[in-house]
Structures are given as C-alpha cells and as structure tokens.
Design an enzyme around this catalytic site. Structure first.
Site, mmCIF file in Angstrom:
data_model
loop_
_atom_site.group_PDB
_atom_site.id
_atom_site.type_symbol
_atom_site.label_atom_id
_atom_site.label_comp_id
_atom_site.label_asym_id
_atom_site.label_seq_id
_atom_site.Cartn_x
_atom_site.Cartn_y
_atom_site.Cartn_z
ATOM 1 N N ASN A 47 -10.187 -2.680 3.000
ATOM 2 C CA ASN A 47 -9.952 -2.620 1.552
ATOM 3 C C ASN A 47 -11.252 -2.323 0.834
ATOM 4 O OD1 ASN A 47 -7.202 -3.111 1.465
ATOM 5 N ND2 ASN A 47 -7.403 -5.306 1.064
ATOM 6 N N TYR B 62 1.304 -3.974 11.897
ATOM 7 C CA TYR B 62 1.259 -2.561 11.492
ATOM 8 C C TYR B 62 2.126 -1.660 12.367
ATOM 9 C CZ TYR B 62 -2.165 -3.861 8.078
ATOM 10 O OH TYR B 62 -2.773 -4.440 6.997
ATOM 11 N N HIS C 3 0.831 -1.218 0.000
ATOM 12 C CA HIS C 3 0.000 0.000 0.000
ATOM 13 C C HIS C 3 0.869 1.273 0.000
ATOM 14 C CE1 HIS C 3 -3.919 -2.007 1.010
ATOM 15 N NE2 HIS C 3 -3.108 -2.909 1.476
HETATM 16 C C1 HEM Z 1 -0.746 -1.664 5.019
HETATM 17 C C2 HEM Z 1 0.622 -5.974 6.751
HETATM 18 C C3 HEM Z 1 -3.601 -7.871 5.385
HETATM 19 C C4 HEM Z 1 -5.224 -3.445 4.415
HETATM 20 C C5 HEM Z 1 0.005 -2.676 5.567
HETATM 21 C C6 HEM Z 1 1.338 -2.539 6.085
HETATM 22 C C7 HEM Z 1 1.713 -3.733 6.577
HETATM 23 C C8 HEM Z 1 0.632 -4.650 6.355
HETATM 24 C C9 HEM Z 1 3.035 -4.081 7.259
HETATM 25 C C10 HEM Z 1 2.151 -1.243 6.077
HETATM 26 C C11 HEM Z 1 1.834 -0.462 7.339
HETATM 27 C C12 HEM Z 1 2.628 0.823 7.438
HETATM 28 O O1 HEM Z 1 3.828 0.826 7.111
HETATM 29 O O2 HEM Z 1 2.043 1.835 7.880
HETATM 30 C C13 HEM Z 1 -0.414 -6.852 6.538
HETATM 31 C C14 HEM Z 1 -0.416 -8.246 6.955
HETATM 32 C C15 HEM Z 1 -1.599 -8.781 6.555
HETATM 33 C C16 HEM Z 1 -2.344 -7.719 5.901
HETATM 34 C C17 HEM Z 1 0.723 -8.935 7.700
HETATM 35 C C18 HEM Z 1 -2.144 -10.164 6.712
HETATM 36 C C19 HEM Z 1 -1.802 -10.971 7.653
HETATM 37 C C20 HEM Z 1 -4.434 -6.840 5.057
HETATM 38 C C21 HEM Z 1 -5.856 -6.949 4.834
HETATM 39 C C22 HEM Z 1 -6.306 -5.693 4.569
HETATM 40 C C23 HEM Z 1 -5.171 -4.797 4.622
HETATM 41 C C24 HEM Z 1 -6.644 -8.239 4.930
HETATM 42 C C25 HEM Z 1 -7.697 -5.216 4.277
HETATM 43 C C26 HEM Z 1 -8.756 -5.857 4.647
HETATM 44 C C27 HEM Z 1 -4.145 -2.598 4.488
HETATM 45 C C28 HEM Z 1 -4.224 -1.182 4.199
HETATM 46 C C29 HEM Z 1 -2.937 -0.672 4.368
HETATM 47 C C30 HEM Z 1 -2.081 -1.776 4.754
HETATM 48 C C31 HEM Z 1 -5.466 -0.401 3.791
HETATM 49 C C32 HEM Z 1 -2.497 0.774 4.149
HETATM 50 C C33 HEM Z 1 -2.802 1.595 5.386
HETATM 51 C C34 HEM Z 1 -2.437 3.041 5.127
HETATM 52 O O3 HEM Z 1 -3.135 3.665 4.309
HETATM 53 O O4 HEM Z 1 -1.458 3.522 5.701
HETATM 54 N N1 HEM Z 1 -0.398 -3.985 5.721
HETATM 55 N N2 HEM Z 1 -1.580 -6.577 5.905
HETATM 56 N N3 HEM Z 1 -4.053 -5.521 4.907
HETATM 57 N N4 HEM Z 1 -2.850 -2.923 4.813
HETATM 58 FE FE1 HEM Z 1 -2.230 -4.743 5.347
#
Ligand code: HEM
Length: 485
Positions: free
Chosen positions: A127, A337, A54
């Site tokens: 999402n 996160y 993202h």
């Molecule tokens: C961003 C991990 C599943 C939605 C991120 C980030 C990580 C991460 C490390 C970056 C955070 C940052 O640096 O600020 C994971 C892991 C997942 C997973 C380990 C599964 C085990 C999901 C799922 C969704 C999702 C299922 C939605 C239903 C998002 C969104 C962002 C994000 C929207 C961006 C947030 C922002 O705008 O700063 N994810 N994620 N992720 N993830 Fe996931």
C-alpha cells in the site's frame, strides 16, 4: 484495399450487423439469427466479479533495475547484480469503493508490483502506507464491511467506519496517517509505496534477515486537501487513471527508488516491540534505509480489462531468497489472494498473459479446469514422480525456516502491551507541524462528528487521548464544536 470482414465468434462472415432477422418485414425475430443471439448473449457476460477490495485501479508496465548490492542479505536472482533489469507490472488502486467510485478520495492506495523474474513471478502487494488498521486477518472481513457500503443505506456510513475503529485501538496509528495530509494523494505518481509487512530474506549461506520495503516516489509527494479532492473528484472521477496514462503517453515515466530496512533474524525476538506487528513502523534510527534499486513505469497496457482488471497479485508468489515472516496478517493474506482470483478469474488465471511468468515458464502437473488455454502439457505425463523426464523438485527451500514455540491456540500477538496501540500514533502526531496538526484534527472531527452515537464517539476520542493528550483534547473540542453547530 479490401475491407476486413466482420465475423461471428466462430469466424463465419456476418451478412448484416444493423438489422436483426425477422419473420417478414414487421414480424417477430428468428431464433436462427446467430449474429443477434451471440451478440446479445456475449454482451450479457462482459462483467466479471470486481475485486472484493481495491476494485478501482490503474496499471502500467516497466522495469526494476538494481542499483546497489544486497547479495549479503538475499540470494534472489533478480537482485543479484547491479544494473540487472527485470520487467514489472504495477497496479495502483483505491481500497474501499467499488468500480464506480472516484479516485480522489481519502483512502489508502494499493501499490502492487509483479516482478517477472527468471525464477518465477514475485508479487509484492503493498500500500502507500507503511502500516495497517488491524493486526490479525480474522478481523479483515469485519473491517472491510465497516468501510464499504452499508447493507441498508447502500453507501459508506461514518457510523460503521468509526464504530469499527472505536472497537479497534490498534487502528489509531493508521487512522492518524489516513486523516493526515497523505490520506489523499494527488495522483498515483506522487505517493510512496510500502511492502508494509515484514518479509524474510535469506542469503546464499542460509542466514535469515527480516526486511521492510519502501518505494520512495521520485516525483515528490503531492497530496490534496479534502476540499481540493472533492473538486477534483467532481470534475474527473478517474483523475489518477488520467494522470498515469497521460504521463506515460507523454514519455514522462514515473519512477520510485526502492529502499529496505534490514533486521538480522536473531534480533527479532528481543526487539522492543513485535517487529511483525503491521500496525507499527520500524524507526529508521534502529534500522536505516538501504537503497536497492529503481522502479520505472514506461508502458501503458493495451487493454484495461485484459491486463489491469484480470491482473492477479498474490503475496504468496515468492521467489528463492524471499519468504514470509510470522506476521499474522501476512500469513492470512497468503491464502486470501489466489483464492479470490480462482473465484474472480478462474483456476487458470495464471495462464493469462499479464499473470503468466515471462522470463521463465511454468512447468508442473496442474492440469485442466475451466479455460485451460495452453497445451496442458500435451502428451507429457500428468503425475509425479515419473520415468519420463518430467519436472522435478529442487529440494531447496525458497527461504529459511521460521522458529516456533508454545502451544496452538488463539493468542494475542507476542510482545503486546496495551500502550502499544497508541505510542506510534502519538509519535506521528508530535512529528507534524502545527498546520498539519490542525488539518488532521479538522479531518478527524469532520468524520467523527457525523457519527450518531455518543458511545462510538467517546471510544474513538479515548484512542486519540491515549496517543497524545493534546491530540485527544483538540479532536474532542473540534468534534464538540461541530456537533453544537
Ligand atoms: C487486494 C484480501 C490486507 C493490499 C485484495 C484482495 C483480497 C484481499 C481478497 C482481492 C484480490 C483479487 O481479487 O485479485 C486481504 C486480506 C487482508 C489484506 C484478507 C488481511 C488479512 C492487505 C494489506 C495490504 C493489502 C495489509 C497492503 C499492505 C492489497 C492490494 C490489493 C489487494 C494492493 C490489490 C491488488 C491488485 O492491484 O490487484 N486484498 N487483504 N491488503 N490488497 Fe489486500
């Protein structure tokens, strides 16, 4: 009017910002030139690690207003009375590409909402899709590696994308969703948002409910075909950013209506499939949508780096009355996160204005660390318990406890049967009109036919056959036709 004086970082006036100091007119430069050294050194440090997923995103401020009474299900303060407004910051994003990518691509979109409530910040990090590709967080790094740039070719590879999906039958539902019409939203304003996971709400009486969040766009759903997207991305790589920024600048404030599906906690154990499985939706006929409120975005951030790039959303930022479910994916995310943000932004990222609580203040014994920008509690004691009126715990859990049973071990998800991975993918296919089905099949075949190995293609075809025989047959024929070309 006197002109503002240009200064160094420490506030001293700068005499010359166009010519470096040198030993004589044509001579080498002087190490005593503070303006030159500081300017070059600071510039070298402008970039920070981008989000590991993202990375590309756009953000805006606004408010959430409660329109309907949900106090029977949660005692969350910001949902307590109709008409109550809570300030929010929302960041939308694409998932797979790095900062230099394009907005108009086939990819899920992030939909992350930070509610600045009077009981602390509540982050709902969802999402634009109600489901996801996998159901266990241990697969997430492998999944993302397969979708991002290949370590050798440096670009996204159909071989890797489809190889992972071929080994992950549980991805079939989300792949069907992504390859369908909604796989490329026309803009961030024209798509829905979903909490996707099952969360838990608890009411004043301590009764627990499982809930799923749905933000329905009031702008209407608009999508791009693969060909339209290529054209848009070629003309303006930042098409989503341009659209959101300009809409809000014009006062055309985008809004979404929030609905929830509510399952009494006692019904979870006997539901006909695992209600904590992120690869599945809850049919609306079982759990209908109930309206909660309205999300409105009405203010652009002043500075993209300060407010959008440095924004930190974490699924474990809950408030009283809302908590996690046993969804394994969600449980993994509860760790990932804040850990990523401590690396990307530092341990004190919660002090940054976009991340700090706004309607209340943080008050605890966490101290020091890099960039400790606030007063660090000044002379207050930095340990607890203490005899000096320091902050104390409430003794009231944020949400109801989750029941557990069995033994520790690496278990498959509960209530899992093999056909589980396919039946909702098949239902989604059968729901589509003939035109939608044709576009879905063409999109899948367009990607799958680029794969170099037959076994990878066969494994994926087997998933579409298992979802629906007609679906499988049509994809198979389309792939064969493209490969014979
Ligand atoms: C961003 C991990 C599943 C939605 C991120 C980030 C990580 C991460 C490390 C970056 C955070 C940052 O640096 O600020 C994971 C892991 C997942 C997973 C380990 C599964 C085990 C999901 C799922 C969704 C999702 C299922 C939605 C239903 C998002 C969104 C962002 C994000 C929207 C961006 C947030 C922002 O705008 O700063 N994810 N994620 N992720 N993830 Fe996931």
């Amino acid at each position: 009017m006197s002109k503002r004086v240009l200064t160094t970082e420490s506030g001293a006036p700068v005499a010359d910002n166009q010519n470096s100091a040198s030993a004589g007119v044509g001579g080498p430069l002087l190490i005593q030139d503070q303006q030159l050294l500081e300017k070059l050194a600071r510039f070298n440090r402008e970039r920070i690690p981008e989000r590991v997923v993202h990375a590309r995103g756009s953000g805006a401020y606004g408010y959430f207003e409660v329109t309907d009474d949900v106090t029977g299900y949660t005692h969350a303060d910001f949902l307590k009375s109709t008409g109550k407004r809570t300030e929010v910051f929302v960041r939308f994003s694409t998932v797979a590409d790095s900062l230099g990518g394009a907005d108009a691509v086939r990819d899920p979109r992030g939909f992350a909402v930070k509610f600045y409530t009077e009981e602390g910040n509540y982050d709902l990090v969802g999402n634009n899709t109600p489901v996801f590709f996998i159901k266990d967080p241990i697969k997430f790094p492998d999944f993302i590696h397969s979708q991002k740039r290949d370590p050798f070719t440096g670009k996204q590879e159909p071989d890797n994308v489809w190889d992972f999906w071929g080994h992950s039958p549980e991805a079939t539902h989300q792949v069907t969703w992504l390859m369908g019409d909604r796989g490329i939203p026309a803009s961030y304003r024209h798509m829905n948002g979903y909490g996707s996971h099952t969360y838990q709400w608890t009411n004043e009486q301590g009764e627990a409910f499982f809930v799923k969040y749905h933000f329905k766009t009031n702008q209407g759903i608009r999508c791009l075909s693969t060909e339209q997207a290529q054209e848009v991305a070629g003309k303006d790589a930042n098409s989503h950013q341009t659209d959101l920024l300009q809409a809000i600048e014009r006062g055309v404030n985008p809004s979404w209506t929030l609905y929830v599906q509510i399952m009494p906690a006692a019904e979870a154990a006997d539901y006909r499939f695992n209600p904590f499985d992120l690869t599945k939706v809850w049919p609306h006929k079982d759990y209908p949508l109930r309206r909660v409120g309205r999300l409105v975005l009405d203010r652009n951030p002043d500075n993209v780096f300060a407010e959008v790039e440095q924004a930190a959303f974490s699924p474990n930022n809950f408030v009283p009355g809302i908590g996690p479910s046993p969804d394994k994916m969600l449980q993994g995310r509860l760790f990932a996160y804040a850990d990523a943000q401590r690396y990307r932004l530092g341990v004190n990222h919660t002090l940054l204005p976009v991340n700090a609580p706004r309607a209340t203040a943080a008050d605890n014994y966490g101290r020091d660390g890099f960039m400790a920008l606030n007063g660090q509690g000044r002379h207050a004691k930095n340990y607890e318990p203490n005899s000096y009126d320091g902050p104390v715990e409430t003794g009231r859990p944020l949400s109801a406890p989750l029941a557990v049973n069995g033994h520790t071990g690496t278990h498959e998800a509960p209530q899992h049967t093999k056909d589980d991975d396919f039946f909702q993918a098949g239902e989604l296919y059968r729901l589509m009109s003939e035109d939608e089905k044709s576009r879905l099949v063409a999109n899948i075949a367009g990607g799958l036919s680029q794969v170099s190995r037959d076994d990878v293609i066969e494994r994926n075809l087997a998933h579409f056959h298992a979802a629906d025989p007609e679906y499988g047959k049509r994809v198979e024929e389309a792939v064969r036709a493209l490969r014979e070309d």
